[in-house]
Scaffold this active site. Structure first.
Site, short mmCIF file in Angstrom:
data_model
loop_
_atom_site.label_atom_id
_atom_site.label_comp_id
_atom_site.label_asym_id
_atom_site.label_seq_id
_atom_site.Cartn_x
_atom_site.Cartn_y
_atom_site.Cartn_z
N CYS A 68 0.80 -0.77 0.18
CA CYS A 68 -0.15 -0.19 0.08
C CYS A 68 1.17 1.41 0.54
O CYS A 68 1.63 1.87 0.90
CB CYS A 68 -1.13 -0.09 1.79
N CYS A 71 0.25 4.11 2.50
CA CYS A 71 0.38 3.97 3.68
C CYS A 71 2.04 3.84 4.54
O CYS A 71 2.30 3.81 5.57
CB CYS A 71 0.34 2.10 4.04
#
Ligand SMILES: [Zn+2]
Length: 144
Positions: A68, A71
């Site tokens: 991600c 993230c």
């Protein structure tokens, strides 16, 4: 005199009793001598999550995954927040890929997700990353 705070050790999960006045003095675990409040995010797992939810300090959880991008971009902000909130809030990271079952139990639908726990109960949730000032403002809105 106020009661000492109960705080779980991030290393051995043992509960430590720490007077509020000592929170800034780099308290060490009575059992394993690790730093109880390391000033950086701790790693949460299926094995330690229940133990780390215990205690008197709130726990802010960053649910993330290696694939991600947002993230990963958020990780330095979360790290900075851990330093700023030391002694007031504990921060932990949960790898939703490595601990899918736990992420499922927490009802994670998107990442990054920020979950704030107080007294072992979720009290607030934020989907998506926030810049540091907004993150601190969001937490301030939760009484931190
Ligand atoms: Zn310990």
């Amino acid at each position: 005199m106020t009661e000492p705070l109960l705080i779980p050790c991030p290393h051995c999960n043992g509960l430590n009793r720490i007077p509020a006045a000592r929170l800034a003095d780099t308290p060490r675990c009575g059992r394993c001598k690790a730093e109880v409040l390391p000033g950086q995010p701790i790693e949460l797992t299926q094995a330690n999550f229940a133990s780390q939810l215990k205690g008197d300090l709130p726990l802010l959880v960053d649910v993330w995954a290696d694939w991600c991008g947002p993230c990963k971009a958020f990780a330095p902000t979360f790290h900075q927040a851990a330093g700023q909130l030391q002694g007031r809030c504990r921060l932990g990271k949960l790898d939703s890929e490595a601990h899918r079952q736990l992420a499922g139990q927490l009802g994670i639908r998107s990442i990054p997700s920020l979950l704030l726990f107080k007294g072992g109960r979720e009290v607030a949730r934020q989907s998506g990353a926030l810049p540091l000032p907004q993150l601190l403002a969001w937490l301030a809105g939760q009484g931190l």
